[in-house]
Design an enzyme around this catalytic site. Sequence first.
Site, short mmCIF file in Angstrom:
data_model
loop_
_atom_site.label_atom_id
_atom_site.label_comp_id
_atom_site.label_asym_id
_atom_site.label_seq_id
_atom_site.Cartn_x
_atom_site.Cartn_y
_atom_site.Cartn_z
N CYS A 119 0.85 -1.19 0.00
CA CYS A 119 0.00 0.00 0.00
C CYS A 119 0.89 1.24 0.00
CB CYS A 119 -0.92 0.00 1.22
SG CYS A 119 -2.33 -1.08 0.96
N PRO A 120 0.52 2.25 -0.75
CA PRO A 120 -0.78 2.51 -1.35
C PRO A 120 -0.93 2.06 -2.80
CG PRO A 120 0.49 4.49 -1.54
CD PRO A 120 1.38 3.46 -0.85
#
Length: 87
Positions: free
Chosen positions: A25-26
Amino acid sequence: MAGRHRRPEADERPLVTVEAVGRKCPIPIIMLAARLHEVPIGSVIAVTADDPAASADIPAWCRLKLHGFVAEVPLERGSAFLIRRAY
């Protein structure tokens, strides 16, 4: 709100799956945002991810952007996160 870990209903099956397993992530959210337009409004898109942060980050992104978080479906590696496009 739909249950987090469950099998999707017929109207919740994704039209497009964004494969983000192995990405941190992201990146799965960035990939989702880039491909969301590929499904019609009201349809479901899936993101597969194995980063533990995705379990919190993807539903939070959905709330922030007003899209519907449908469910997290466990996979052999990671999960499929189902999102209903709102606009």
